[in-house]
Enzyme design. Structure first.
Site, PDB file in Angstrom:
ATOM      1  N   SER A  95       0.854  -1.192   0.000  1.00  0.00           N
ATOM      2  CA  SER A  95       0.000   0.000   0.000  1.00  0.00           C
ATOM      3  C   SER A  95       0.890   1.243   0.000  1.00  0.00           C
ATOM      4  CB  SER A  95      -0.855   0.013   1.262  1.00  0.00           C
ATOM      5  OG  SER A  95      -1.523   1.254   1.407  1.00  0.00           O
TER       6      SER A  95
ATOM      7  N   TYR B 179      -1.832  -0.630  10.336  1.00  0.00           N
ATOM      8  CA  TYR B 179      -2.049  -1.038   8.945  1.00  0.00           C
ATOM      9  C   TYR B 179      -0.768  -0.760   8.150  1.00  0.00           C
ATOM     10  CZ  TYR B 179      -3.752  -0.820   4.108  1.00  0.00           C
ATOM     11  OH  TYR B 179      -3.905  -0.995   2.751  1.00  0.00           O
TER      12      TYR B 179
END
Ligand code: NAD
Length: 271
Positions: free
Chosen positions: A142, A155
């Site tokens: 990501s 995350y």
């Protein structure tokens, strides 16, 4: 690795980017094993892929469960006769709160899916991939794996772990038939908040609360970039203008890049 004629397992194939990967890989002539924890999601993917049903198998599995993952190669080989590639796309985000207010249970859940899920898949499938004439591992990290996003610290840590593991795997497998690619999506228009079990506000609620509106890339375009990167044997690829820009900025001016994201995100932050 070219998709046509290969068998590729896609985690998270029941929704969002993973579903689009399944559909586009089938359209390119691949055989696909779609894996997901959501049975409803898999059923919808299968419905959308009805024209290519003969080349699709669906597998309801939790990638955080090592035993469940270890049962997958046999099921996939039974359905397709071989396995040439894996695309690790399944993932979840954390509640939008600072680390100080984040429960251990939420931290463990994110690491179990985003980090351990990818470890389980790679460890389980790599021995099979090494037997193939040409094979590929694609891991979805990501933009949050190289850029600090407040309210998504854990995350981001899980995605940074995926980034580094994948880049090192690329080196470890250099002299083998297995190519390795890591992908850094920016903001993509999917239901990841809802699918991660969060109380995602509707678009109207978000506007009302003054939350920033982000320009997103479509999951179709995201899947196209991922498959293109796999077929080019690319080391890495970013998805969207946001990821491409922050990729450069976070290397040239890391503190400035962090400040820009903090400014954008602070209205969403709780805790
Ligand atoms: P999504 O929620 O639309 O799809 C994710 C899928 O993974 C869902 O079908 C879900 O059921 C499945 N899944 C979740 N936990 C699982 C588990 N334990 N075992 C098996 N399947 C599981 O999300 P998306 O936006 O398509 O995200 C796909 C990937 O892209 C994720 O890894 C995500 O972190 C990454 N990503 C997304 C964005 C974004 O803005 N949406 C940005 C950067 C990176």
């Amino acid at each position: 690795m070219q998709a046509n004629g290969k068998t590729i397992a896609v985690t998270g194939g029941g929704n969002g980017i993973g579903r689009e990967l399944v559909l586009q890989l089938l359209a390119k002539g691949a055989r696909v094993a779609a894996l997901d924890i959501s049975e409803d999601g898999l059923a919808e993917t299968a419905r959308l892929a009805a024209a290519d049903a003969e080349r699709l198998s669906t597998h309801n599995a939790n990638i955080a469960d090592r035993t469940a993952v270890e049962a997958l190669p046999a099921a996939i080989i039974e359905a397709h006769g071989q396995i040439d590639g894996i695309i690790n796309c399944a993932g979840i985000i954390q509640p939008f709160v600072k680390v100080n207010a984040l429960e251990y249970s939420a931290i463990e859940r994110v690491m179990n899916v985003n980090f351990w899920g990818v470890v389980h898949m790679v460890k389980t499938f790599l021995p099979h991939l090494l037997e193939r004439p040409s094979a590929h591992i694609v891991n979805i990290s990501s933009m949050g794996g190289f850029l600090p996003v407040p309210g998504q610290s854990i995350y981001g840590a899980s995605k940074a772990a995926v980034k580094l593991m994948t880049e090192a795997l690329h080196s470890e497998l250099t002299d083998t038939n297995v190519r390795v690619t890591v992908i850094f999506p920016g903001a993509i228009g999917t239901d990841i908040s809802k699918n991660s079990g969060l109380d995602a506000p509707t678009a109207a609620e978000a506007k009302e609360s003054g939350a920033p509106e982000f320009k997103t890339t479509s999951p179709q375009e995201a899947a196209r970039v991922i498959i293109d990167a796999m077929e080019r044997d690319a080391f890495r690829a970013t998805i969207g203008k946001d990821a491409a820009l922050m990729d450069r900025l976070s290397r040239l001016m890391p503190e400035r890049a962090a400040a820009i994201i903090y400014k954008q995100m602070r209205s969403l932050l709780a805790g």
